[in-house]
Design a protein around this motif. Structure first.
Motif, mmCIF file in Angstrom:
data_model
loop_
_atom_site.group_PDB
_atom_site.id
_atom_site.type_symbol
_atom_site.label_atom_id
_atom_site.label_comp_id
_atom_site.label_asym_id
_atom_site.label_seq_id
_atom_site.Cartn_x
_atom_site.Cartn_y
_atom_site.Cartn_z
ATOM 1 N N ASN A 1 21.841 -88.435 -45.488
ATOM 2 C CA ASN A 1 20.740 -88.816 -46.373
ATOM 3 C C ASN A 1 19.471 -89.252 -45.641
ATOM 4 O OD1 ASN A 1 21.444 -91.298 -45.468
ATOM 5 N ND2 ASN A 1 21.747 -92.246 -47.481
ATOM 6 N N VAL B 1 22.393 -82.101 -52.393
ATOM 7 C CA VAL B 1 23.163 -82.164 -51.141
ATOM 8 C C VAL B 1 24.191 -81.035 -51.152
ATOM 9 C CG1 VAL B 1 22.836 -84.601 -50.650
ATOM 10 C CG2 VAL B 1 24.669 -83.902 -52.198
ATOM 11 N N ILE C 1 25.315 -90.899 -51.322
ATOM 12 C CA ILE C 1 24.059 -90.730 -50.580
ATOM 13 C C ILE C 1 23.038 -91.785 -50.982
ATOM 14 C CG2 ILE C 1 24.346 -88.249 -50.278
ATOM 15 C CD1 ILE C 1 22.119 -88.044 -52.537
ATOM 16 N N THR D 1 27.384 -91.962 -45.081
ATOM 17 C CA THR D 1 26.619 -90.772 -44.705
ATOM 18 C C THR D 1 26.183 -90.839 -43.251
ATOM 19 O OG1 THR D 1 24.699 -91.953 -45.551
ATOM 20 C CG2 THR D 1 25.676 -90.316 -46.993
#
Lengths: 223, 223, 223, 223, 223, 223
Positions: A64, A84, A92, A138
């Motif tokens: 992210n 994504v 995220i 992430t």
């Protein structure tokens, strides 16, 4: 094309304000059944509502970094629309970046991935629409794009498009059609109110909406 | 057979009233583990409850003409049970038709498709059980059937069957078995209350429910 | 190995108490992005929270005999972690066994199967995390294991591991790492609070968290 | 009702023989778009074809005791139609029971669960249609029914119904309609052959099949 | 805009011929990881290959009237790209319309719905890529669009775009980029051949492709 | 622990050779119904078979840098077992790395992600088991682990474990149990052959396998 685009046509605050109490389902119909994201985009809690200008982001799955960049360049009234590539096994979006987003005046996020920190974000009242809820973390290592047109939930979204979401899901109105569709939406709302009034007075939808004629044409047999 | 059937055996108001406070899970067990729709039929919000007589409808995916027809011939106490061949990317049920349905005394809807206008319908308090929520619009152009037996959620439903739903999902009791199953359900409820009383007094489900014997037969080793 | 194991290392009440107000997402990050179950494990209602010591159970799909056995040997502070090989078309957990579990001091259940009686259990306030809600009944006829290590939701869980769940899902902390991970979680929480303070004072996550450097390395072009 | 039923109306060998070269898709259309199982029932390999009389079995998930019983009472020309409540994480059918089935003259199996030993069974040439392939083992401990009507793949199947499957999936013709539907299927096949002949001679499906009229009614605009 | 569009930029036969032996995966990479449809678009059999010019169609779920219209106006080298809003429980494409399509010189079909008559169409050798195989029939009653831009499988497809599919799935090259992307694809193919030659001579992908540097930056520890 | 581990117990060539003709389903049963990956791990084509020693890799979704590293340190007889957190919308394995793997004597790949270049890899004869086929490209930017224990398809896999796959899916035998499980597998195979011989001589599985006793205990009623 630049990877990160900051200049693009954008609705002004007045237009967004006039959209604020529109219902997504009505707008979808007013547009000729266009603009609705697929039905797996769900609000993080019952009663969520969002209205703003699309700031589009394309990240790699589970990364992210571009989303943090996007927040840093966002303007009041923006709604993050984030692909994504459909990966839902990572959150995220979380509390920290929500605080950052709210400082910027960002109105909400719509993503085909996952979000997390749903309880503190619920307390903050920040609208989230996503395809999943995941606490998984992430990376911040891979490139993406900001404010390119993206396809998300089966809909082409351009930066500056108007994004409206509620418990029925999310609809996107192209900016170029914003005025005409707002008018169409308001007209439809009125007409629907009138239809409901007639129903409450005893009429049937078969008659009011002309469905009887369509039904008769089918030639079905009744007992 | 006629496409649209209006005459069929139907539970009277008294029978429906006696079913009103039954729990779906208990009825399912009382029927010998029958009648429960698959678990992807979910209420549109937490706390939804429905009880009524099945009015069955089969529409083509994304077309709800037959549903409007069905509302026009419904009677108080009916629950619409609607198959659209499982297509969830359209909202076959919305606010206008809800108003029409409530005027008719319809108690709720169960569908393998999608519903929309969930916020205004929540305000109206009309129970909806579906496999999805979608704002996408429908056509009104294709034929279907009303009050034919249909298979939905893995269960054969006949018009007039008794439909009960809550947050656990939806169960269908064949009308012909309605009295016996109601009795069985009530009996089971009482017996379960007694079991819970004994548990609260310190007994184990292994003993009360006879599971110890089943367990012993397996010959498992414990440390 | 015995089928049913009663002796295994287990966190004491003090350790569990200190974990009680931890957030799953924070712990997952503190562990180096480990321990989070897949995102289809959802709480039965918004606001559910659980914290306890894993009592692991492996049942056959649609059979919960071993689960009743497990309840009979559970200790206060236990959370049942139950694999039924992912079969969600049965409710392996209901009101009766909830009452039994609460008598024993069991704190909650996490399962890759289905649960039922969600309304009465909501009233009882017993936390449930599952992959589905199903009213369908179970058999009590087949063997399984209790307190063997099991894989559930993509995570290896050993009896005595610490289980924490909220609306973001469920995370499992290996008992051997419980103290160090608690410390790491608390540290992370503090550091996150500090980050949010700085954001509220106008700083960007790009700067605070060092993402600007990562971003610059990508060499993306901006307008 | 008995749990295991051996006496039921059943098609004779001649009728089955006349069905042998029918195509499922054609029969589905000839029946007025009825009888086709959902599209997740797939043959275990490309080119599989089956035709026979339904011997219906309902097992608990992951338990195939009733299936062994069913094989023991089957007659030549039977096709096993087996519901395990949709649980695909077990192979309820394998090489040994295939050998037993072939000794009995069983023609194939259709199941909403999983099958295994696909390579040796491919070598044996025994048709299998299932919702999954899984090597995972089963128990033999729980009760079920044989030759009760069952709902599988969204279709009500009665013992003795005619089952036809190929790479398009599986269709079921009610025994009571077997003669009329066979005639309708053959008629449709001929008419389709004639249509294809006309197409090869340069005509359009829009004209031959009357779609031009339907299209014109829609009033669409062309450039 | 007209509902049905016949005039649009279209690749000539020579350009299509030069694309004929391109691999989808290579083109996707050459385009900067763009253009690939989601991975649930699968060929109807192993070894299918298609290359042609997109003729885009949007139908309602379960209705293929517009598809028959589309065939009637198609030109040699066209590939039908058909959205039915993702409804897979109907076979919108079958043997009759395949024969019609082949008469027209249509090269194949790509759809987010279902196809049927897979055995006879396999015999005819007509390429099909779809999200399912279903024998269930369609209506011919509802409107749609032909040669409008559509979003399918997460990709915006315009009429005249180049469509290439094989067992890896389907990729779409915008017509405006056709020449440059073909060149890029061919260049990539050559470069990949050279890389494979070096690998066969003992070099590592870590060195040839520069991954060692990326790996070293991560600072991972090895034993 | 090091991120990348090169030293771990590993089966020798002789042991792998003795496993080469084992069937996954038989081994799964011989192990007491353990070790089978979930049924969505499918071979890339019918007839695929693999046998080797697990070389485990954990990558981020859509990033295969660690996979290239893994190939560079692999030894003959290794099978790559690769988790990408289940992300199937990228092909983490393709032709180039297949050529590199074959140079190293790698026997195959098992992954919860996607693979691509299926046609050229089919020509090379390199076994692939995956949860999807996707042409979409990957990044090479994020860290992971090599030869850590990983959970994949619901099974804990340690480096050096024995991996066997065919059209039924993939099973993993812990290295420490390799000899005993091989013996058990061979014994089971013999016993199954004997059972099939008896079936061909007219006996029933109900009698041979002792199912009649289990069936009788259920007390079911027959007509």
């Amino acid at each position: 094309m630049n990877d990160v685009i900051k200049k693009y046509p954008r609705p002004d605050a007045d237009l967004l304000a006039r959209y604020a109490d529109q219902q997504p389902a009505t707008l979808h119909e007013a547009m000729g059944k266009r603009g609705a994201l697929d039905n797996d985009f769900r609000p993080a809690w019952f009663g969520t509502h969002v209205c703003g200008a699309a700031l589009t982001v394309h990240c790699r799955p589970g990364d992210n970094l571009m989303l943090h960049k996007a927040v840093s360049i966002a303007r009041p009234g923006d709604v993050l629309v984030v692909s994504v590539d459909g990966f839902t096994e990572a959150g995220i979006w979380g509390e920290i970046v929500t605080v950052a987003a709210m400082e910027k005046g960002i109105c909400g996020i719509v993503t085909d991935g996952g979000v997390r920190d749903t309880m503190p974000i619920h307390a903050l009242g920040f609208p989230m629409f996503s395809r999943g809820i995941s606490m998984k973390g992430t990376t911040k290592a891979t490139p993406g794009t900001i404010n390119h047109p993206i396809v998300i939930g089966g809909v082409l979204v351009r930066p500056g498009d108007i994004v409206i979401g509620d418990n029925d899901g999310v609809v996107v109105v192209p900016l170029a059609e914003a005025e005409s569709m707002l008018a169409a939406g308001i007209a439809r709302e009125k007409s629907e109110a009138a239809v409901m009034e007639r129903i409450r007075n005893g009429e049937s939808t078969m008659d009011i909406l002309g469905f009887q004629a369509a039904y008769d044409k089918l030639g079905l047999k009744e007992d």
